[in-house]
Design an enzyme around this catalytic site. Structure first.
Site, PDB file in Angstrom:
ATOM      1  CB  CYS A  95      -1.227  -0.077   1.228  1.00 50.00           C
ATOM      2  SG  CYS A  95      -2.237   1.244   1.003  1.00 50.00           S
ATOM      3  CG  HIS A 217      -3.533  -3.446   3.241  1.00 47.18           C
ATOM      4  ND1 HIS A 217      -2.388  -2.989   3.994  1.00 47.18           N
ATOM      5  CD2 HIS A 217      -4.168  -2.501   2.764  1.00 47.18           C
ATOM      6  CE1 HIS A 217      -2.432  -1.665   3.855  1.00 47.18           C
ATOM      7  NE2 HIS A 217      -3.634  -1.390   3.139  1.00 47.18           N
ATOM      8  CD  GLU A 219      -0.972  -5.409   5.879  1.00 46.75           C
ATOM      9  OE1 GLU A 219      -0.732  -6.055   4.563  1.00 46.75           O
ATOM     10  OE2 GLU A 219      -1.365  -4.352   5.914  1.00 46.75           O
TER      11      GLU A 219
END
Lengths: 255, 953
Positions: A95, A217, A219
């Site tokens: 990002c 994302h 994660e």
């Protein structure tokens, strides 16, 4: 011996904790380092095998997303980063990390004085949006982070994620991930392509496959119960994004 | 001086410009075809062209943008051609624009040291036929807020120079003032007559006149915002005298419940509960109403920035992990011609508030997880902006710290400017048409990155135990923060040591400034060097401004001169208790007498499309609700991730499956009938949401936020008393203690001699601990063939309902709560979800069974049939439409798989529940009336479209 991983923190970084958690789950030994520590020479990039620039709004994303940290990295740590790549290290930008790497001329790499060919700019929708997107991986990509991955479902959360490049250089960007709809159609349009990215590109890498950046994302989808529909569809143990971190750690272990 | 213009290359679409075109069309001006936005940077410097080119390449993206520069201080003339209009907008002097600081940093990184200052502006190029009047309308309604901005005409641009300040001690002569003089002083500082008496008495005894700083300190400390004098005052209602409403209702419930897991209640900046023995959760909700009324973006941004500092200033500092936002506005289609003078249109307030909250919260990296938006015309001049933050803190650090005499006073984070001077007294006062013109110093633009840096470094300092106590600098600035902190010790502060944004502030302005992003610490002299070094290492400013003493006095100095010397006891306990009259008489509204419609699909569509019910996806998507990686159940759920979830669940500790549930309840319409039942309903709604997502009542803590009209009016105070009494009754009955709260009173507006008072509005926020998040349940239907149950009895309770609102009626039969029955059925439902018997669950609120069933169906992409004759009634109901749209509390629609039917019914035995329908593999919602016949027969697409259309902006 765990793979030494550096997560970069700068004013406005805000995804470092969950990114560290994801990497630790994948077996990495993570140290979170403030950019000032690198600049002051208290920490050295060369001591690490994986270098991650996580999401956030570095320096408020003032001027343009990631621009000010990009400027700082390029001017103050450019040589260290170039050496890190030459030495076989892995770089991951997520990002805001993607925005930083692109605007610093690190991905794609630009020799000094050469004008950049791609950037990330305001979403076509004109707004920041947080939504889940389907991704397809480019099976021909040399990217070491996406090995074995065909499809992923990950959240995006950004206002400036639109890949813009001269159409002539678009094929040279080494696209790794494309936005698709749930059936894998790359031409499904908004909101499947959440920002209007040219070529529906969600992530790119360098020629070595070791420098990789993406807007979604990973994660935020490392366990099954982060999936928005797990209460109905059941929760898998791992989320789709976890493989990216496992791949990175597995590759770096061999270094 | 240089002027740099950065614009998008002409072949690229300008998203910001297109947004503006849409906003202009919303104003009813349809002749604008295109708009583009140009960013302007003014540099106070004389750079050679090679350096200037470098700066331009920093400011403009070489792929998408182009730049031009000039070395003139003249604003480029507006190129007003027939079809091209130019408006250039700059910030007013004294408004701190965070971008300027960042640009300075980046320029310095490039090795260019000779830029003295940077200012930004924005140039709008609008294409299309516009009259001068129309252009003026566009600029007033969309481009410029005079509180912080102005249109640049062709004048020369100058970098404002701040006046220097030279010290002069100001005394206020109260000893020799006559009654008129005293009254004027009371008015100037916002003291009531009793308060002024007390102040005069104190200084007469001292035999001296007060300084302005002393009166300012007293005014801030005694303001409604800081001391909650109404809630703590004496209230006479009929024959009863209530001494301290807060203590005799809300706090009393908590004391009686005496839950061991309540770790810190009503004494710190947020309430704290135990999460898992190792970690604790702290929760606080604040309001930021008045600033948001005059400058929605900045007001709301500083609202979220302010409440984030509450958990950060609780115990020894909690990490902010989630935000909640609840807004109350007038309807977006409010007619412009009905707007009171000096009031911004609700659509603009809505958009500005949303953007302010999102920009600040997203930048801090705190997920915005829960909220609500209410619409009522009476919020037109007083919009309500509630912002809440949940924090995570180790249990052993969850208690408020205590400084020792000799500890140093450290202010850290942002610098102090003229921002928000008198924000607290502003917040406590009535708004008028002139407020927007006079209150400019009360509003500021926040700088979230300064706050983020501060959070990052404070949590490290906390873990290294480098300070003994922490508090936030909010309303009242240093005056409140330091004054409250030093109550038990005493303090001396050198005001000239406070780092300033710019010169020119007087000692008293420094003391009461409400500049954002500041925290105050008590630091032992042994730790100060390490603390300052740590802060400096991440470019966070921190300064020692004084030290705590043991004389229980507040002593302030400026350049060595004493400017304030007050006794702590008088400062904190000298305020006379207010004594107020309250009355309550139940209003009487017309009862509905219209004939029941034969097709209830029509009213169902109308209710789904009502502002209060319709999808808020437009807002929710612009908040980051995934950051920090803890998400378990998201605000939007269902087959296409766009159904309205009841509450959200996160896993605050990433490697633990334990969860935190965040929910809220609010409905001002019920308060028009009876504030007692409004409060009870709000509590019931918040708890319903907790239970609906799979939680239980075992460990739920509540927050109260009262936003009320002017409580010096007896009937408005009477309503407050009734609501507070319901809070006590319900909290005790449900076993759910209050842990913190806040009130914002005097939300009324005077225009042309007419008073607009907001409806009584109580927000109840709930935080619940969920042992096992793998039991979470979402609200969307999941499987055709499953049974649909209703849990909880339905009464003819249509008073204040959305159904009656479609007929412009209020009614009198407000929904009530029977907490004993409700608790039994909520406990049963919790056991059922624990056992995995519940496939989907949704609470019935606005729009009753009809709306709940429709939402579950279109969120799941599955049809449903509902049989009204099977609905268990709490009393006779003559009409089918009343059954379908009744808003009785404590009800849920529950989806249960046929093979779980027996077990589910076994668990729910003894409560009021029944199977009322089935999930179907169709695309239709069908509701069958008691006499047979389909009262509703609508496609999911039609229902969903009605629900999504209004706020698809």
């Amino acid at each position: 011996m765990k793979v030494k991983t550096l997560i970069l923190r700068a004013p406005g970084t805000n995804c470092n904790v969950e990114t560290a958690f994801a990497l630790e789950q994948a077996g990495a030994g993570v140290t979170t380092i403030h950019v000032n520590q690198l600049i002051r020479g208290e920490e050295r990039l060369a001591d690490y095998r994986i270098f991650v620039i996580p999401g956030g709004f570095t320096y408020g994303d003032d001027i343009a997303a990631g621009k000010v940290l990009a400027n700082e990295l390029r001017l103050k740590l450019g040589a260290d980063i170039q050496q890190f790549i030459a030495d076989g290290g892995l770089i991951l930008g997520i990002c805001n990390g993607f925005q930083v790497l692109a605007k610093a001329g690190i991905l794609p790499w630009l020799p000094d004085g050469v004008a950049p060919v791609m950037t990330l700019t305001n979403n076509d929708s004109g707004k920041f949006e947080c939504r889940w997107v389907y991704l397809a991986a480019n099976e021909k990509s040399p990217c070491v982070f996406t090995r074995g991955i065909e499809r992923m479902y990950l959240p995006v959360a950004h206002g400036e994620g639109k890949v813009v490049a001269d159409p002539k250089v678009l094929p040279e960007l080494n696209a790794v991930l494309y936005y698709t709809d749930e059936h894998g159609d790359r031409l499904a349009g908004y909101p499947h392509n959440p920002n209007g990215s040219m070529g529906n590109i969600a992530g790119i890498c360098d020629a070595t496959g070791r420098v990789f950046a993406l807007m979604p994302h990973p994660e935020r989808h490392i366990r099954g119960s982060q999936h928005p529909r797990w209460p109905g569809e059941g929760a898998k143990e791992f989320g789709d994004g976890f493989q990216i971190f496992r791949n990175a750690v597995d590759w770096a272990k061999k270094l | 001086m240089h002027r740099i213009e950065v614009s998008l290359k002409s072949h690229l679409p300008d998203a910001r410009g297109l947004g503006l075109v849409k906003d202009i069309q919303d104003l009813g001006i349809t002749t604008v075809s295109n708009a583009r936005v140009v960013d302007i940077y003014w540099l106070d410097a004389d750079l050679p062209s090679n350096k200037l080119e470098l700066v331009c390449n920093l400011l403009a993206d070489p792929v998408t943008q182009e730049y031009q520069y000039s070395s003139s201080s003249a604003v480029s003339p507006a190129k007003d051609e027939a079809n091209l209009h130019t408006v250039e907008v700059a910030y007013n002097p004294g408004v701190t624009d965070p971008v300027e600081e960042t640009v300075m940093k980046a320029i310095q990184d490039m090795g260019i040291a000779d830029v003295r200052a940077v200012k930004t502006a924005r140039r709008y190029l609008i294409e299309g036929q516009l009259s001068e009047d129309e252009l003026d309308t566009v600029s007033r309604r969309l481009l410029v807020n005079p509180i912080i901005q102005h249109v640049m005409k062709s004048e020369q641009f100058v970098f404002p120079r701040n006046p220097q300040y030279s010290f002069r001690l100001n005394h206020v002569d109260i000893l020799k003032s006559d009654a008129t003089g005293l009254a004027a002083i009371g008015q100037q500082f916002g003291f009531s007559d009793d308060e002024l008496q007390s102040v005069v008495g104190y200084f007469r005894k001292q035999g001296r006149n007060p300084t302005d700083a002393e009166l300012e300190t007293l005014a801030q400390t005694w303001s409604e915002h800081c001391v909650h004098k109404t809630f703590k005052g004496k209230i006479r209602l009929g024959n009863t005298v209530i001494d301290n409403l807060l203590k005799s209702t809300i706090i009393k419930a908590t004391a009686e419940l005496n839950k061991p897991w309540c770790l810190s209640v009503f004494m710190d900046n947020a309430g704290v509960i135990d999460f898992d023995g190792r970690w604790a959760l702290c929760f606080k909700v604040e309001t930021h109403n008045h600033p948001s009324a005059v400058e929605p973006y900045g007001g709301a941004a500083t609202g979220i920035g302010g409440v984030v500092r509450d958990p950060l200033g609780t115990g020894l500092g909690a990490k902010p992990i989630a935000n909640t936002d609840v807004f109350c506005f007038a309807p977006p289609d409010f007619p412009y011609e009905k707007l009171p003078k000096g009031v911004l249109h609700p659509r603009r307030i809505f958009k500005g508030v949303r953007a302010g909250v999102a920009d600040y919260g997203n930048r801090l990296g705190i997920p915005t997880l829960n909220g609500a938006i209410l619409f009522d015309e009476r919020y037109v001049a007083n919009p309500l902006v509630y912002c809440g933050t949940l924090g995570l803190i180790p249990v052993e650090l969850s208690q408020r710290g205590q400084q020792k005499p000799g500890d140093l006073v450290v202010v850290a984070g942002g610098r102090t400017g003229r921002d928000g001077i008198h924000g607290v007294t502003f917040a406590s006062e009535q708004l008028t048409g002139e407020s927007t013109a006079t209150s400019y110093t009360s509003v500021q633009i926040g700088n979230p990155i300064v706050e983020k840096k501060l959070i990052d470094v404070l949590l490290q300092a906390r873990d290294r135990r480098l300070y003994r106590r922490i508090t936030d600098c909010g309303g009242g600035g240093l005056s409140s923060a330091v004054g409250e902190m030093a109550e038990d010790t005493g303090v001396r502060v050198d005001l000239d040591k406070v780092p300033l944004k710019y010169a020119g502030l007087s000692y008293s302005e420094i003391w009461v400034s409400e500049s954002q992003e500041r925290m105050v610490l008590a630091v032992s002299p042994d730790c100060i060097d390490e603390l300052l070094k740590l802060f400096a290492s991440e470019n966070v400013e921190a300064a020692v401004i004084g030290e705590f003493t043991d004389d229980r006095r507040l002593k302030l100095f400026y350049q060595g001169n004493p400017v304030c010397d007050l006794d702590m006891k008088f400062l904190h306990h000298g305020i006379p208790q207010v004594d107020r009259e309250a009355v309550w008489t139940a209003p009487k509204y017309a009862e509905p007498d219209f004939a029941p419609p034969t097709d209830l699909g029509e009213p169902l569509l109308e209710i789904l499309g009502a502002w209060n019910v319709c999808s808020k996806e437009w807002v929710i998507r612009q908040y980051d609700h995934e950051v920090q990686g803890g998400s378990v159940l998201k605000p939007l759920v269902g087959k296409t991730n766009d159904g309205p979830g009841d509450a959200t669940i996160i896993r605050p500790v990433l490697d633990s499956t334990r969860g935190a549930i965040i929910a809220n309840g609010i409905n001002c319409r019920y308060g028009d009938i009876d504030p007692y039942w409004m409060a009870a309903s709000a509590i019931d709604e918040a708890l319903r949401q907790v239970v609906a997502v799979g939680g239980s009542l075992d460990r739920v803590a509540l927050l109260d936020n009262f936003c009320w009209g002017n409580t010096s009016r007896p009937e408005i105070l009477g309503a407050l008393v009734k609501a507070a009494q319901a809070c006590y009754d319900m909290a005790v009955a449900y076993g759910t203690p209050f842990i913190s709260g806040k009130d914002s009173l005097n939300n009324e507006f005077e225009a042309d001699g007419k008073i607009i008072s907001i409806p009584h509005t109580l927000l109840i926020s709930a935080i619940a601990v969920m042992e096992d998040t793998s039991r979470a349940v979402s609200m969307d239907f999941k499987q055709a063939g499953d049974l649909i149950y209703i849990v909880g009895a339905t009464y003819a309770e249509l008073g204040g309902s959305e159904y009656l609102r479609t007929r412009d009626l209020v009614g009198n039969s407000v929904p009530r709560v029977n907490p004993k029955q409700a608790r039994a059925l909520m406990d049963g439902l919790s056991r059922a979800t624990q056992k995995g018997l519940v496939r989907a669950c949704h609470d019935c609120s606005e729009g009753g069974i009809g709306v709940a069933a429709a939402e579950m169906a279109f969120a799941g992409g599955l049809g449903a049939t509902i049989q009204l004759k099977a609905v268990p009634l709490g009393g006779p109901i003559a009409r089918d439409d009343f059954i379908l749209f009744s808003e009785s509390n404590s009800r849920f629609l529950v989806e249960v798989a046929p093979d779980k039917q027996k077990e589910f019914e076994q668990i729910m035995k003894g409560t009021s529940f029944a199977a009322i329908g089935q999930v179907t593999a169709t695309d239709k919602l069908e509701v069958v009336g008691r006499k047979g016949g389909k009262l509703v027969n609508r496609s999911l697409d039609e229902l969903k479209e009605a629900w999504q259309r209004p706020l698809r902006w």
